[in-house]
Each structure stands twice: as structure tokens, then as C-alpha cells.
Scaffold this active site. Structure first.
Site, PDB file in Angstrom:
ATOM      1  N   LYS A  15     -19.797  -4.240   1.561  1.00  0.00           N
ATOM      2  CA  LYS A  15     -20.634  -4.838   2.616  1.00  0.00           C
ATOM      3  C   LYS A  15     -20.749  -3.908   3.824  1.00  0.00           C
ATOM      4  O   LYS A  15     -21.848  -3.659   4.331  1.00  0.00           O
ATOM      5  CB  LYS A  15     -20.042  -6.189   3.093  1.00  0.00           C
ATOM      6  CG  LYS A  15     -19.899  -7.231   2.004  1.00  0.00           C
ATOM      7  CD  LYS A  15     -19.409  -8.562   2.553  1.00  0.00           C
ATOM      8  CE  LYS A  15     -18.009  -8.542   3.142  1.00  0.00           C
ATOM      9  NZ  LYS A  15     -16.926  -8.309   2.178  1.00  0.00           N
ATOM     10  N   ARG A  89     -18.557 -16.816   6.173  1.00  0.00           N
ATOM     11  CA  ARG A  89     -17.534 -16.812   5.130  1.00  0.00           C
ATOM     12  C   ARG A  89     -17.114 -18.228   4.748  1.00  0.00           C
ATOM     13  O   ARG A  89     -16.285 -18.387   3.853  1.00  0.00           O
ATOM     14  CB  ARG A  89     -16.301 -16.057   5.628  1.00  0.00           C
ATOM     15  CG  ARG A  89     -16.263 -14.592   5.215  1.00  0.00           C
ATOM     16  CD  ARG A  89     -15.071 -13.941   5.863  1.00  0.00           C
ATOM     17  NE  ARG A  89     -14.558 -12.829   5.154  1.00  0.00           N
ATOM     18  CZ  ARG A  89     -14.667 -11.561   5.575  1.00  0.00           C
ATOM     19  NH1 ARG A  89     -15.316 -11.268   6.672  1.00  0.00           N
ATOM     20  NH2 ARG A  89     -14.110 -10.591   4.889  1.00  0.00           N
ATOM     21  N   ARG A 128      -8.775   2.888   0.386  1.00  0.00           N
ATOM     22  CA  ARG A 128      -9.699   2.867   1.524  1.00  0.00           C
ATOM     23  C   ARG A 128      -9.091   3.438   2.798  1.00  0.00           C
ATOM     24  O   ARG A 128      -7.965   3.129   3.166  1.00  0.00           O
ATOM     25  CB  ARG A 128     -10.140   1.418   1.764  1.00  0.00           C
ATOM     26  CG  ARG A 128     -11.031   1.238   2.967  1.00  0.00           C
ATOM     27  CD  ARG A 128     -11.905   0.041   2.838  1.00  0.00           C
ATOM     28  NE  ARG A 128     -11.243  -1.202   3.136  1.00  0.00           N
ATOM     29  CZ  ARG A 128     -11.883  -2.386   3.184  1.00  0.00           C
ATOM     30  NH1 ARG A 128     -13.187  -2.434   2.943  1.00  0.00           N
ATOM     31  NH2 ARG A 128     -11.243  -3.479   3.457  1.00  0.00           N
ATOM     32  N   ARG A 161      -6.330   0.259   6.724  1.00  0.00           N
ATOM     33  CA  ARG A 161      -6.301  -1.013   7.450  1.00  0.00           C
ATOM     34  C   ARG A 161      -5.022  -1.750   7.096  1.00  0.00           C
ATOM     35  O   ARG A 161      -4.633  -1.758   5.934  1.00  0.00           O
ATOM     36  CB  ARG A 161      -7.512  -1.855   7.034  1.00  0.00           C
ATOM     37  CG  ARG A 161      -8.742  -1.526   7.824  1.00  0.00           C
ATOM     38  CD  ARG A 161      -9.957  -2.222   7.296  1.00  0.00           C
ATOM     39  NE  ARG A 161      -9.802  -3.658   7.071  1.00  0.00           N
ATOM     40  CZ  ARG A 161     -10.802  -4.467   6.730  1.00  0.00           C
ATOM     41  NH1 ARG A 161     -12.021  -3.975   6.605  1.00  0.00           N
ATOM     42  NH2 ARG A 161     -10.608  -5.746   6.538  1.00  0.00           N
ATOM     43  N   ARG A 172      -6.471 -12.537   0.935  1.00  0.00           N
ATOM     44  CA  ARG A 172      -7.898 -12.451   1.289  1.00  0.00           C
ATOM     45  C   ARG A 172      -8.763 -12.863   0.101  1.00  0.00           C
ATOM     46  O   ARG A 172      -9.776 -13.550   0.260  1.00  0.00           O
ATOM     47  CB  ARG A 172      -8.238 -11.018   1.742  1.00  0.00           C
ATOM     48  CG  ARG A 172      -7.615 -10.691   3.098  1.00  0.00           C
ATOM     49  CD  ARG A 172      -7.563  -9.205   3.359  1.00  0.00           C
ATOM     50  NE  ARG A 172      -8.867  -8.588   3.489  1.00  0.00           N
ATOM     51  CZ  ARG A 172      -9.089  -7.285   3.323  1.00  0.00           C
ATOM     52  NH1 ARG A 172      -8.107  -6.465   3.028  1.00  0.00           N
ATOM     53  NH2 ARG A 172     -10.299  -6.808   3.481  1.00  0.00           N
TER      54      ARG A 172
END
Ligand code: AMP
Length: 216
Positions: A15, A89, A128, A161, A172
Site C-alpha cells: 500500500k 481499517r 523491510r 520498523r 497485526r
């Protein structure tokens, strides 16, 4: 060309990457509650500090807090369209957004769902890296970032992160399955939903999004 859209999908579905490509290519303003809240935390504001713990554990920040962020943002920047990355969300957020947009007389035009396998999610999230200054996202396997963790755009530090850790990721994903996936039906019923295979490389996905926007 369409200019009012939301990008939906699991963590790691692309996203943020696609939102950045859309804004660079087409100049549509983008916002992401996650990015705003990370920035607030770095700045040490009460909003950043109050929400940091929830984010750190992979939970969802209360709807009212998020909707207010979006409403304020729309008032200031929404005149030329918007791309929301990671909003809505929950069903309540989607309903609030619809009500806000009715008041502004600027209805949503597209809800794009980036569909990815759980394997893609885990692969992407485990590698990431994100620039702490400008938010650029990359992976340890791209370039020489494992040795030199410096952003190629702004020279800020590329970091992992803290909610990308595997236990937090599981929380999550649980939140995503329980609270976000039901939005597919909401947008399908409104005739706005378009599903895209997000397992492919960023250019292929962006090609599909550009076509949906009516730009290609
Ligand atoms: P993201 O950068 O989109 O992955 O978001 C990081 C974290 O910020 C999420 O795991 C949530 O804790 C919080 N967050 C971001 N967007 C929302 C939202 N729309 N509703 C509730 N919490 C959110």
C-alpha cells in the site's frame, strides 16, 4: 481521471509503495495514519506517545482518533483528491469516511484491494527497511542496504520498523483478518471494490492501478 481512492490490503501488501508511486506520477496527495502517528511519536507529541504502545503491539488505534486525523487532513489537503494508505481499517472508519465525503460532496471513486499471500507478507516484512526521515520503503535485499543503511533519496537512516517483528506482525495480521477484511463486502456492495494481485513486482501492480485510475 479518478482522484479519490483508498488502498486496502494486509501489512506488506504494498500500500505504502503504491501510494508513493501514485503521488509521484499523478500528483494526487496521499496520507497514511500509520506514517502520521510514527512521525508524531518521533516528535514526542502527546498523540504520538499515547498511540505508540498500541502500535508497538500491533493493535488498532481507536477509530475516533484515526477518523479525526483523516478529517483534519481532508479539510487542509483534500481539494485535489486523495489516496489513503491504511485507512479505513474498520467498518466504523469506512462508514465515517463515507459520511465525511458526503458532507464534502466528494464521493469515493475507487477502493483498491492489494491481495497478497501470507508468504509474500512474511517475506516482505522480514526484510523491510524504512527511512526514518522521508518514509521511503525498501528491503535489505535491494541494493547494498544491508551494509550501508542510508536512504538513497534523503540520506536519512534506513531502519526496521519496531512493529515489523514476527510476533507483532502476527497480531497485526489477526487484526487485519478480524476487522479489515469485512470491508471488502462493504466496498463491493457500493460497487467500488477492485482486487489486484499484489504478489507481483511494484511496476506490474502500478500498471493495473494506473488503468483503474483511467490514466493508462
Ligand atoms: P501502517 O503504517 O499502515 O502499517 O500502520 C501502522 C500501525 O498504525 C498499525 O498497525 C496500527 O496500529 C496503526 N494504524 C494505522 N492506520 C490505522 C487505522 N486506519 N486504524 C487504526 N490503527 C491504524
Amino acid at each position: 481521471m479518478k482522484k479519490r481512492l483508498v488502498l486496502l490490503g494486509a501489512p506488506g501488501s504494498g500500500k505504502g509503495t503504491q501510494a508513493e508511486m501514485i503521488t509521484r506520477q499523478f500528483g494526487i496527495p496521499v496520507t497514511s495514519p500509520g506514517a502520521i502517528l510514527r512521525r508524531e511519536k518521533d516528535l514526542g507529541t502527546s498523540l504520538g506517545i499515547e498511540t505508540a504502545e498500541i502500535i508497538q503491539h500491533g493493535g488498532l488505534v481507536p477509530d475516533d482518533t484515526i477518523v479525526k486525523l483523516i478529517e483534519d487532513w481532508l479539510r487542509l489537503h483534500g481539494a485535489h483528491g486523495f489516496v489513503f494508505d491504511g485507512f479505513p481499517r474498520t467498518l466504523r472508519q469506512a462508514e465515517s469516511l463515507r459520511a465525511i465525503l458526503v458532507r464534502h460532496r466528494t464521493p469515493l471513486e475507487l477502493a483498491i484491494w492489494l491481495e497478497v499471500s501470507e508468504e509474500t507478507v512474511r517475506d516482505r516484512i522480514s526484510g523491510r527497511l524504512q527511512c526514518r526521515s522521508c518514509g521511503f520503503v525498501t528491503s535489505v535485499s535491494a541494493g547494498n542496504f544491508a551494509e550501508r543503511s542510508i536512504c538513497p533519496y534523503c540520506e536519512g537512516p534506513l531502519v526496521r520498523r519496531n512493529d515489523d517483528d514476527s510476533t507483532v506482525l502476527q497480531n497485526r495480521l489477526n487484526e487485519y483478518h478480524a476487522k479489515t477484511e469485512p470491508l471488502a463486502r462493504f466496498y463491493e456492495e457500493g460497487g467500488l471494490l477492485h482486487r489486484i494481485d499484489g504478489n507481483r513486482d511494484r511496476e506490474a501492480v502500478f500498471g493495473d492501478i494506473s488503468r483503474l485510475l483511467g490514466a493508462a
